[in-house]
Design a protein around this motif. Structure first.
Motif, mmCIF file in Angstrom:
data_model
loop_
_atom_site.group_PDB
_atom_site.id
_atom_site.type_symbol
_atom_site.label_atom_id
_atom_site.label_comp_id
_atom_site.label_asym_id
_atom_site.label_seq_id
_atom_site.Cartn_x
_atom_site.Cartn_y
_atom_site.Cartn_z
ATOM 1 N N PHE B 100 -5.324 13.284 3.813
ATOM 2 C CA PHE B 100 -4.054 12.824 3.270
ATOM 3 C C PHE B 100 -4.050 11.304 3.083
ATOM 4 C CE2 PHE B 100 0.340 11.346 4.418
ATOM 5 C CZ PHE B 100 0.911 11.606 3.189
ATOM 6 N N ASN B 101 -4.673 10.590 4.018
ATOM 7 C CA ASN B 101 -4.706 9.121 3.930
ATOM 8 C C ASN B 101 -5.416 8.620 2.675
ATOM 9 O OD1 ASN B 101 -3.301 8.485 6.277
ATOM 10 N ND2 ASN B 101 -5.115 8.947 7.510
ATOM 11 N N TYR B 102 -6.360 9.433 2.188
ATOM 12 C CA TYR B 102 -7.053 9.067 0.950
ATOM 13 C C TYR B 102 -6.040 8.957 -0.196
ATOM 14 C CZ TYR B 102 -10.169 9.618 -3.098
ATOM 15 O OH TYR B 102 -10.811 9.467 -4.296
ATOM 16 N N ALA B 103 -5.207 9.987 -0.318
ATOM 17 C CA ALA B 103 -4.203 9.987 -1.385
ATOM 18 C C ALA B 103 -3.162 8.892 -1.149
ATOM 19 C CB ALA B 103 -3.531 11.355 -1.475
ATOM 20 N N ARG B 104 -2.746 8.733 0.091
ATOM 21 C CA ARG B 104 -1.778 7.685 0.423
ATOM 22 C C ARG B 104 -2.301 6.306 0.026
ATOM 23 N NH1 ARG B 104 2.831 7.831 3.636
ATOM 24 N NH2 ARG B 104 2.900 5.643 3.034
ATOM 25 N N ASP B 105 -3.578 6.079 0.283
ATOM 26 C CA ASP B 105 -4.159 4.770 -0.012
ATOM 27 C C ASP B 105 -4.256 4.500 -1.515
ATOM 28 O OD1 ASP B 105 -4.276 4.166 2.635
ATOM 29 O OD2 ASP B 105 -6.437 4.490 2.857
ATOM 30 N N ILE B 106 -4.466 5.553 -2.292
ATOM 31 C CA ILE B 106 -4.433 5.372 -3.753
ATOM 32 C C ILE B 106 -3.043 4.856 -4.162
ATOM 33 C CG2 ILE B 106 -4.492 6.544 -5.995
ATOM 34 C CD1 ILE B 106 -6.593 8.455 -4.851
ATOM 35 N N TYR B 107 -2.003 5.496 -3.638
ATOM 36 C CA TYR B 107 -0.636 5.067 -3.959
ATOM 37 C C TYR B 107 -0.337 3.672 -3.424
ATOM 38 C CZ TYR B 107 0.761 9.431 -6.112
ATOM 39 O OH TYR B 107 0.878 10.492 -6.977
ATOM 40 N N LYS B 108 -0.886 3.351 -2.247
ATOM 41 C CA LYS B 108 -0.723 1.989 -1.719
ATOM 42 C C LYS B 108 -1.351 0.974 -2.667
ATOM 43 C CE LYS B 108 -0.387 2.807 3.264
ATOM 44 N NZ LYS B 108 -1.144 2.802 4.530
ATOM 45 N N GLY B 109 -2.496 1.357 -3.228
ATOM 46 C CA GLY B 109 -3.147 0.480 -4.209
ATOM 47 C C GLY B 109 -2.284 0.274 -5.440
ATOM 48 N N PHE B 110 -1.707 1.374 -5.960
ATOM 49 C CA PHE B 110 -0.778 1.241 -7.097
ATOM 50 C C PHE B 110 0.312 0.229 -6.751
ATOM 51 C CE2 PHE B 110 -1.251 6.103 -7.931
ATOM 52 C CZ PHE B 110 -2.392 5.902 -8.678
ATOM 53 N N ASN B 111 0.931 0.506 -5.604
ATOM 54 C CA ASN B 111 2.156 -0.207 -5.277
ATOM 55 C C ASN B 111 1.923 -1.670 -4.930
ATOM 56 O OD1 ASN B 111 5.019 -0.097 -4.986
ATOM 57 N ND2 ASN B 111 4.669 -0.415 -2.798
ATOM 58 N N SER B 112 0.766 -1.954 -4.311
ATOM 59 C CA SER B 112 0.523 -3.344 -3.897
ATOM 60 C C SER B 112 0.541 -4.273 -5.102
ATOM 61 C CB SER B 112 -0.802 -3.465 -3.153
ATOM 62 O OG SER B 112 -1.868 -3.416 -4.056
ATOM 63 N N LEU B 113 0.086 -3.760 -6.232
ATOM 64 C CA LEU B 113 0.106 -4.589 -7.441
ATOM 65 C C LEU B 113 1.442 -4.445 -8.171
ATOM 66 C CD1 LEU B 113 -1.545 -6.553 -9.099
ATOM 67 C CD2 LEU B 113 -2.515 -4.642 -10.347
ATOM 68 N N ALA B 114 1.917 -3.210 -8.274
ATOM 69 C CA ALA B 114 3.149 -2.950 -9.034
ATOM 70 C C ALA B 114 4.327 -3.726 -8.462
ATOM 71 C CB ALA B 114 3.453 -1.452 -9.053
ATOM 72 N N GLU B 115 4.417 -3.796 -7.117
ATOM 73 C CA GLU B 115 5.592 -4.435 -6.523
ATOM 74 C C GLU B 115 5.610 -5.941 -6.787
ATOM 75 O OE1 GLU B 115 5.840 -3.858 -2.310
ATOM 76 O OE2 GLU B 115 4.089 -5.088 -1.875
ATOM 77 N N GLN B 116 4.442 -6.520 -7.062
ATOM 78 C CA GLN B 116 4.416 -7.941 -7.426
ATOM 79 C C GLN B 116 5.146 -8.183 -8.738
ATOM 80 O OE1 GLN B 116 0.545 -9.928 -7.190
ATOM 81 N NE2 GLN B 116 -0.199 -8.238 -5.935
ATOM 82 N N PHE B 117 5.308 -7.117 -9.514
ATOM 83 C CA PHE B 117 5.976 -7.241 -10.812
ATOM 84 C C PHE B 117 7.248 -6.400 -10.850
ATOM 85 C CE2 PHE B 117 1.472 -8.078 -11.437
ATOM 86 C CZ PHE B 117 1.542 -9.373 -11.946
ATOM 87 N N ASN B 118 7.767 -6.094 -9.669
ATOM 88 C CA ASN B 118 9.036 -5.368 -9.565
ATOM 89 C C ASN B 118 8.996 -4.055 -10.361
ATOM 90 O OD1 ASN B 118 11.574 -5.188 -8.486
ATOM 91 N ND2 ASN B 118 12.563 -6.208 -10.226
ATOM 92 N N THR B 119 7.864 -3.374 -10.255
ATOM 93 C CA THR B 119 7.618 -2.145 -11.016
ATOM 94 C C THR B 119 7.572 -0.963 -10.047
ATOM 95 O OG1 THR B 119 6.423 -3.399 -12.682
ATOM 96 C CG2 THR B 119 5.941 -1.050 -12.568
ATOM 97 N N HIS B 120 8.304 0.107 -10.351
ATOM 98 C CA HIS B 120 8.520 1.169 -9.377
ATOM 99 C C HIS B 120 8.033 2.557 -9.825
ATOM 100 C CE1 HIS B 120 11.029 -1.463 -6.900
ATOM 101 N NE2 HIS B 120 11.391 -1.992 -8.060
ATOM 102 N N LEU B 121 7.572 3.326 -8.858
ATOM 103 C CA LEU B 121 7.203 4.720 -9.093
ATOM 104 C C LEU B 121 8.462 5.528 -9.420
ATOM 105 C CD1 LEU B 121 4.899 6.838 -8.909
ATOM 106 C CD2 LEU B 121 5.520 7.175 -6.521
ATOM 107 N N ALA B 122 8.413 6.299 -10.506
ATOM 108 C CA ALA B 122 9.617 7.025 -10.919
ATOM 109 C C ALA B 122 9.380 8.516 -11.124
ATOM 110 C CB ALA B 122 10.173 6.414 -12.204
ATOM 111 N N GLY B 123 8.153 8.989 -10.959
ATOM 112 C CA GLY B 123 7.930 10.421 -11.133
ATOM 113 C C GLY B 123 6.456 10.722 -11.270
#
Lengths: 327, 327
Positions: B100-123
């Protein structure tokens, strides 16, 4: 055979580019991103689905059918929001050794259904993959005044309604597997389901809908999401669910026909909880507007948090509130 | 180890759901589709990319890095349109036996960059697949008055400019492969490239940009798309492309450093053709606004349809107009 690798990514992009200019599409395929200009008073609705060879289809499944079906799944999600589908984006993972016609036919499948709803390809990505992967993102518009969710305020005496087939897809698969003669309507729903965009629009405009979702995971999931999670129970009417054809296939395959209805899914109809007042007019209008798809009252919301099935003989059966319903 | 199959799709969706309410996101994760409410005067920009295990990364590649990089590719496409990134949708194909941590870490990777640009997961969507598949759709807004395409009217004497690194990513990969010491800046661009959203916004607002794209396919592809396909030629200045670090890695690996620049790609910077008048002010403003990223004039548009490289010693070299450039 013209292989994917022979024409290359850009040749492939050229081959799937629509030729005409599309209203509201300012920048389409071939740029870094697409630009869509929505009407003034509309929200943007976005849905995305992925299909993978080996999980959702096999290497030798008809590519047109794969494309058609994946487009249907996305359109059905847009229908469940009462929205108008407008543009789709496809990321395709494909083996470069595959026949070019295979990929073309997937896109033909997308388009054959999308064009019925004036919905256009606007971008995407093509990548190398051993197995075929299809990821569609579909974008639609909906009036800001219409926001139809799964979660919402429902009330006792509200009606539970179903639009389109329920259980046909699962039964259709059995017809194919067992090579039963006849039952074309079931097979059709399995192979070429129809997304309830028009019904979704009518229901959305009616302002009678409390909550709605598509029935692609089966009725059990709809009841769980629309009724149980919103804090109520329901009495479901077997009269509204019963179908002679389902019953026949169930008997041939030694199952209960309600298993198709509750657990089958993939029918791509709609299930909604709606206000009782005004429903008669609405259902008349719906029946007249739809092609060959029944609108049925299948239940009523109750204060009591149980889910009860009222059988044809008027006996009552309590059923599971969530997940798979055993019959 | 908590396996993906142990928590199920809905458990997984819950684990990736953002907790706060996000402005402009009327309906988010968990419904049939998401509803986004854009500002009044904005167009909607959509880009989508797919990454597949075996093609873009390996089974044992750091999942955080995979997520980060795929988000960067999408943000870079949004940057190239001069747009503001807002929401992303992820379809993930994953093997249920995976940690499960493998998948979680992929999403953490998305978010670590996205949040720098105020960009959010929506679906998104989560499906079973032997190999990992990531398909991101990123949605942004851009003022209706700004439409920056690859295709457009350019003129002789226009400048060709580059923002961010050119060739660093390819050279960084060589540093890792060959275990060279130092060259951290090259490695950083390969592992954690930075999308030029801010530069894209500034360039977009400047109204000086004729055409623009991101350099993720290398400079050769930019010149082909922005210059050749728009009917002109260019003289490129090696002075603007030269880099000591690239040169060192090229020598160690027996290549020409210009090979990294023209054919490398994956730097996620921007290349644009812009009007000459006003560029000095703009470049001053750009340099002051960007973190550690150079803005360089790398060429000038010519009526003559050739692509000429003016070497450091002032000699002229004609180079291929399209595809791979041989050095």
């Amino acid at each position: 055979m013209l292989k994917i690798k022979d024409i290359g990514e850009f040749g492939f992009i050229d081959s799937i580019k629509p030729e005409e200019t599309v209203e509201d599409l300012k920048v389409g395929i071939g740029d870094d991103a697409a630009i869509i200009s929505p009407y003034g008073e509309f929200d943007i609705v976005v849905t995305t689905d992925m299909l993978v060879e080996g999980t959702h289809f096999l290497a030798d499944t008809d590519p047109f059918a794969i494309g058609y079906r994946s487009m249907c799944a996305n359109l059905s999600d847009i229908a469940a929001m009462g929205a108008i589908p407008k543009f789709y984006f496809v990321s395709l993972g494909i083996n470069p050794e595959r026949d070019f016609n295979y990929a073309r036919d997937i896109y033909k499948g997308f388009n054959s259904l999308a064009e019925q709803f004036n919905t256009h390809l606007a971008g995407g990505d093509t990548v190398k993959s051993d197995k075929t992967i299809i990821s569609i993102t579909l974008i639609g518009y909906v009036e800001k005044s219409i926001t139809i969710e799964r979660k919402g305020k429902i009330e006792a005496k509200d009606l539970v309604i179903s639009v389109g087939p329920l259980g046909y897809s699962g039964a259709g698969l059995e017809v194919i597997k067992n090579k039963f003669d006849g039952f074309d309507e079931l097979v059709k729903v399995f192979l070429y389901p129809y997304p309830q965009i028009i019904a979704g629009r009518i229901l959305g405009q009616s302002k009678l809908v409390r909550v709605m979702m598509d029935n692609s995971d089966g009725l059990a999931s709809c009841i769980e999401n629309l009724v149980v999670k919103n804090g109520f129970g329901a009495i479901l009417f077997e009269e509204g669910l019963f179908d002679e054809r389902l019953k026949a296939i169930a008997e041939f395959t030694n199952r209960n026909y309600l298993d198709f209805v509750f657990n089958g899914g993939e029918d791509f109809g709609l299930v909604a909880v709606i206000k009782k007042d005004g429903f008669l007019d609405l259902s008349y209008f719906l029946e007249k507007s739809l092609f060959n798809n029944s609108v049925k009252v299948i239940g009523e919301i109750t204060q009591n948090k149980e889910i009860i099935l009222k059988r044809l003989d008027n006996s009552l059966l309590e059923i599971n509130k969530s997940g798979y319903v055993q019959f």
